[in-house]
Scaffold this active site. Sequence first.
Site, short mmCIF file in Angstrom:
data_model
loop_
_atom_site.label_atom_id
_atom_site.label_comp_id
_atom_site.label_asym_id
_atom_site.label_seq_id
_atom_site.Cartn_x
_atom_site.Cartn_y
_atom_site.Cartn_z
N SER A 97 0.82 -1.21 0.00
CA SER A 97 0.00 0.00 0.00
C SER A 97 0.86 1.26 0.00
CB SER A 97 -1.04 0.05 1.11
OG SER A 97 -1.99 1.05 0.79
N HIS A 126 4.52 14.24 6.32
CA HIS A 126 4.60 15.69 6.13
C HIS A 126 5.39 16.25 7.29
CE1 HIS A 126 1.35 15.22 3.20
NE2 HIS A 126 0.80 14.42 4.10
N CYS A 148 -1.98 -3.45 3.27
CA CYS A 148 -3.05 -4.40 3.01
C CYS A 148 -2.54 -5.79 3.41
CB CYS A 148 -3.41 -4.41 1.53
SG CYS A 148 -4.04 -2.83 0.94
#
Length: 129
Positions: free
Chosen positions: A68, A73, A88
Amino acid sequence: MNGLHLTADLAGCANDALLTDGSGLARAVRAAAEAAGLSVVGEHWHRFPDAPDGQPGGITGMLLLAESHVALHTWPEIASVTLDVYVCNYEGDNSDKARALMAALAALFEPADARHHALVRGQLGAGAL
C-alpha cells in the site's frame, strides 16, 4: 483486502535537520520500509520553498508499496511530523511490518510527544464487493 492503517502525530522533534533534508529523509524512509520487509515500488517527494522570513520549508512525501503506502509531512516551523502507514493484508498479514515501520519512522525524528492511532480497514463481508 483487510489491512492496518497507522498514523502518528509527532511534536517536539529533536532531529530537526531531517525535517528539511529532502534527500536524507527519502533515503531514511526507504531504508526503514525495506528493513521492515515491505516492497517499495515508487516514491515522490516535494520540499516546500523557504518562507519569506527565511524559515525553511517542510517536506511532503510518500512511498508507494506493493502492500500500500507510507506518507509523511514535516512542519519544521513547529518541529512536527505527521506519519501515515497503511498496509493491506491480502496474501498475508503485514501488520507486524507496518508496526515495525511506524516505530522506526517515529524514532527517526526523536519526538518529545507522539500520538499514535490504528485503524483496521477492509473488514467487509465476502459478498460486499
